[in-house]
Design an enzyme around this catalytic site. Structure first.
Site, mmCIF file in Angstrom:
data_model
loop_
_atom_site.group_PDB
_atom_site.id
_atom_site.type_symbol
_atom_site.label_atom_id
_atom_site.label_comp_id
_atom_site.label_asym_id
_atom_site.label_seq_id
_atom_site.Cartn_x
_atom_site.Cartn_y
_atom_site.Cartn_z
ATOM 1 N N ASP A 503 0.839 -1.211 0.000
ATOM 2 C CA ASP A 503 0.000 0.000 0.000
ATOM 3 C C ASP A 503 0.869 1.254 0.000
ATOM 4 O OD1 ASP A 503 -2.303 1.503 0.127
ATOM 5 O OD2 ASP A 503 -3.095 0.527 1.923
ATOM 6 N N ASP A 571 -10.590 1.784 -3.473
ATOM 7 C CA ASP A 571 -11.170 1.522 -2.154
ATOM 8 C C ASP A 571 -12.695 1.493 -2.227
ATOM 9 O OD1 ASP A 571 -8.931 1.136 -0.692
ATOM 10 O OD2 ASP A 571 -8.890 3.116 0.255
HETATM 11 C C1 DGJ Z 1 -5.893 1.815 1.894
HETATM 12 C C2 DGJ Z 1 -6.235 0.576 1.129
HETATM 13 O O1 DGJ Z 1 -6.682 0.906 -0.138
HETATM 14 C C3 DGJ Z 1 -7.260 -0.216 1.920
HETATM 15 O O2 DGJ Z 1 -7.674 -1.322 1.187
HETATM 16 C C4 DGJ Z 1 -6.652 -0.621 3.223
HETATM 17 O O3 DGJ Z 1 -5.579 -1.493 2.993
HETATM 18 C C5 DGJ Z 1 -6.183 0.608 3.978
HETATM 19 N N1 DGJ Z 1 -5.341 1.439 3.177
HETATM 20 C C6 DGJ Z 1 -5.443 0.216 5.224
HETATM 21 O O4 DGJ Z 1 -4.877 1.270 5.840
#
Ligand code: DGJ
Length: 803
Positions: A503, A571
């Site tokens: 991430d 997301d």
């Molecule tokens: C952003 C990601 O896109 C989410 O899926 C998740 O992993 C969060 N970060 C966790 O902090």
């Protein structure tokens, strides 16, 4: 295939031709790029072709600059060129801007020579960036042998170097042809042969001039939770550009874009597409000139770019990707999909089935312990899910997003023991284990920051900007990269980890840290530093499936895909929004690169309600996962998921690697289809955005099948929740069921109505040209046998199989 003859170079791919000629001994004129043409066949000589294609000038246009003493009448501002110098009378966008130490511009770089060879660009490794074909090339130590092509499935590419220069500076235009997917890649290389330093202030990877203006520019734009929505701008006079200055390729404008001729559609007509193998700041621009031509440019963003080249140094731009299709947007997408699968993603993953996963993020957020995780895994396993992903919050002291990034050591208090023991528990449930990391970041509240405050990027003024309470690590510093590579290698080598979610949750702002990389070089050096880390981690752990992520899709690009075969698309997992997000993404990237999850309803991003089957239907058009608390689902929902996972597994290879097409956008309904290469099977998705009263008939059309075969078409049976009907249900129920009441909840938990089942035997031609008239949709006046209940935001999958 590349041919260089008599100052003309022709690059041919399966269905396209690219022809350039040296003009007046110094300029490179672009004669043609488009559908394949004959250049020196059938008794027609190459000279005849060049004479026909070459722009004819008898007189310069008024109020313009004459090109050259040799061919006085050319107006450079009008000529279609492959490279343009500043201060020569070509006032269109420039591909390169270099300043000498004395402040003067490098402005007279002219044609010198061409070199052509088998394979990819011979200095690809020196670029410090990923490049097309990276996983298919082995660099040889044998004298005389530069590279071996190790792929058994794709043809070896060919490369052409066109060399330009003045007394001190050499610029190379590099072209590589990937024949079978109709892709030509481009990059520019600058070599400083002078005594003094020079500064590069602007560097596009490619410039292309086309001679029609009746095009629109299609870009893929958005924001967090709204990535890569398709936007079409009709081109009139002037310059149209998109850019990222976020330090990542960004969610605001993806580097992938298209030029569509005005008469083209998804299925017919001329379309050019462009992309960049790069994960940092970028700029794409299209200029419509008053002489009826278009100049296209794609490459690095000039934002805060001042790249110094000392004597003897070389600068490489990222590799740009071009493709042409005369069969519409779908074929352009197909070219790009094939290119990504065959020449970008790591070979071992290119065609390897991806596991169905459960991710605990939206199930628990930071609030979990071992008991909760194992319970979730047990439930997932019972439903047929294969991989458990432990998301954010397992390390340091991280119970919210204010701390611990950088401390990649397990929080044993929270996990009730070691990571190894948790993994064992998960493996015992029959699931593989995957883990989340965010290795480019540092929290001020962390052990790492206490030790190395100078590793975090800040503002020299002291007034530093935070994003999600965190700072960015200085990946231009080799010590930082070493720390990350060592720490994560240990994590991967000591634990049974099958998958990593990488991430990156904030864009880059400040570009200053203790290490002292020059601000004007920082953004590019950061990306090269990132690639160094990814190379040392991903390439050395080929059996670990890496999934890229950047607050969802803030870094969805070919650079990341060169190391990680899939990326968390967004997301936002709301089914309706995903139609826009996955739909937009599908123009440039294949479905096996898109992480797509079924999450809770109401959806956590949009609060929208959509049925469990609809959420699955849309997610099945990517790499399927689940991201919701499976332990709190109703019996009906669990049964639905068990059925979904088994259907997905049955058609997984087709769904993940088949030929993706956007079939129709008809009123409120969008249809996509994924077809097997042998045309023997396909899966079709029909998505209804808004219910239209009294318009009940829909037809299912297919594309790309064999017209002369018989096919069986059937829908994937879905269940209809009684809640869909609200208190209308009382028209048929023997007892009164109060809407939102306890009885309704109890019934809904245990029971759902059967949706329609439809099955047809048809010819491929019928399915493609006439379409199947599907059962009537619910129209508000009663529910008949086989009525299709398709309210707002609902979907169906249809399986098409040759018999
Ligand atoms: C952003 C990601 O896109 C989410 O899926 C998740 O992993 C969060 N970060 C966790 O902090």
């Amino acid at each position: 295939m590349i041919a260089v003859k008599n100052n003309v170079y022709t690059i041919s791919t399966k269905s396209t031709s690219y022809v350039c000629a040296i003009r007046a001994g110094k300029y490179i004129e672009n004669l043609y790029y488009g559908r394949k043409i004959g250049t020196d066949e059938f008794g027609i000589t190459q000279e005849d072709t060049v004479t026909a294609l070459k722009e004819k000038y008898n007189n310069c246009y008024g109020n313009t600059i004459e090109a050259t003493a040799d061919e006085k009448n050319i107006t450079l501002n009008s000529l279609k060129m492959e490279f343009s110098n500043p201060a020569t009378g070509d006032y269109r966008m420039l591909p390169l801007l270099i300043r000498r130490a004395d402040g003067s511009l490098v402005d007279r770089l002219y044609y010198v020579d061409t070199v052509c060879y088998d394979g990819v660009y011979e200095e690809s490794e020196a670029t410090r960036m990923p490049y097309a074909g990276r996983h298919e090339v082995r660099w040889s130590n044998t004298p005389g042998v530069k590279q071996e092509w190790i792929s058994d499935v794709t043809k070896r590419p060919m490369t052409l170097e066109v060399i330009l220069g003045d007394d001190d500076i050499v610029v190379k235009l590099i072209y590589t042809a990937f024949e079978e997917c109709d892709v030509i890649t481009r990059r520019m290389v600058v070599i400083n042969n002078g005594k003094d330093s020079i500064v590069i202030q602007q560097a596009a990877g490619m410039m292309l001039d086309l001679d029609r203006t009746d095009y629109s520019m299609i870009t893929f734009d958005g924001l967090w939770t709204r990535e890569r929505h398709k936007n079409e701008k009709f081109l009139v006079s002037g310059t149209y550009s998109i850019e990222s200055t976020m330090g990542t390729s960004g969610n605001i404008h993806n580097p992938f874009f298209m030029l569509k001729s005005n008469e083209a559609s998804e299925h017919f007509g001329d379309v050019y597409s462009f992309n960049l193998i790069y994960s940092g700041n970028h700029k794409e621009a299209v200029e419509v000139s008053e002489y009826g031509k278009i100049r296209v440019m794609t490459g690095m963003s000039p934002y805060n770019m001042e790249y110094k080249l000392t004597s003897g140094q070389t600068f490489y731009t990222p590799e740009a990707v071009m493709s042409f299709s005369h069969e519409g947007l779908n074929k352009a997408s197909y070219n790009n999909h094939q290119f990504v699968l065959e020449h970008i993603v790591p070979r071992q993953w290119a065609h390897k089935n991806r596991p169905v996963l459960i991710n605990n993020w939206e199930a628990t957020y930071f609030d979990f312990n071992k008991h909760k995780l194992v319970k979730l895994a047990k439930e997932a396993s019972a439903l047929g899910i294969e991989l458990f992903v432990l998301d954010d919050g397992w390390f340091g002291k991280r119970d919210d997003d204010t701390s611990s990034l950088g401390d990649w050591f397990v929080n044993e208090r929270k996990l009730g023991g070691s990571l190894k023991s948790l993994i064992k528990n998960i493996n015992n449930e029959g699931l593989q284990f995957g883990i989340w990391v965010e290795p480019e970041m540092i929290s001020v509240k962390s052990k790492l920051y206490e030790k190395h405050p100078d590793w975090a990027l800040k503002s020299k003024s002291g007034d530093t900007y935070y994003g999600r309470n965190q700072l960015v690590l200085d990946y231009t510093n080799p010590a930082v990269r070493e720390y990350i590579v060592n720490t994560l290698s240990e994590l991967l080598d000591e634990n049974n980890i099958a998958y990593v979610k990488w991430d990156m949750n904030r864009p880059i702002t400040d570009t200053w840290a203790g290490y002292g990389t020059e601000s004007g070089e920082f953004f590019h050096e950061y990306v090269c530093g990132l690639y160094d880390v990814l190379h040392r981690l991903c390439d050395t752990h080929p059996n670990v499936l890496f999934e890229g992520c950047s607050a969802g899709g803030n870094r969805f690009d070919l650079g990341i895909l060169s190391y990680m075969p899939q990326i968390w698309t967004s997301d936002d997992s709301d089914a309706r929004e995903r139609m826009y997000i996955q739909g937009g993404t599908s123009y440039g990237y294949p479905q096996s690169t898109m992480g797509a999850h079924v999450s809770a309803a109401p959806n956590h991003q949009t609060q929208r309600l959509s049925g469990i089957d609809t959420r699955f239907d849309v997610a099945s058009m990517g790499v399927l996962g689940y991201e919701l608390d499976l332990t709190r689902l109703t019996k009906v929902e669990k049964e639905a998921i068990r059925h979904q996972v088994s259907i997905y597994k049955q058609y997984r290879e087709l769904l993940q690697f088949g030929h993706f097409s956007r079939v129709r956008e008809d009123r409120q309904v969008t249809t996509w289809q994924i077809t097997a290469e042998d045309k023997l099977a396909a899966v079709s998705l029909m998505y209804r955005f808004d219910a239209e009263p009294s318009l009940s008939y829909e037809r299912l059309y297919a594309v790309g099948l064999d017209e002369n075969r018989r096919y069986r078409v059937r829908n994937v049976a879905s269940k209809v929740s009684i809640k869909t009907f609200g208190n209308l249900i009382n028209m048929v129920s023997p007892v009164k069921i109060k809407e939102e009441g306890v009885l309704q909840a109890i019934i809904d938990n245990m029971y759902a109505m059967n949706g329609e089942t439809e099955e047809y035997i048809v010819h491929g031609s019928t399915l493609m040209y006439a379409g199947i008239s599907l059962n009537q949709r619910f129209v508000g006046t009663g529910l008949g046998d086989g009525t299709r209940v398709m309210p707002d935001n609902s979907a169906r999958l249809y399986i098409i199989e040759a018999i």
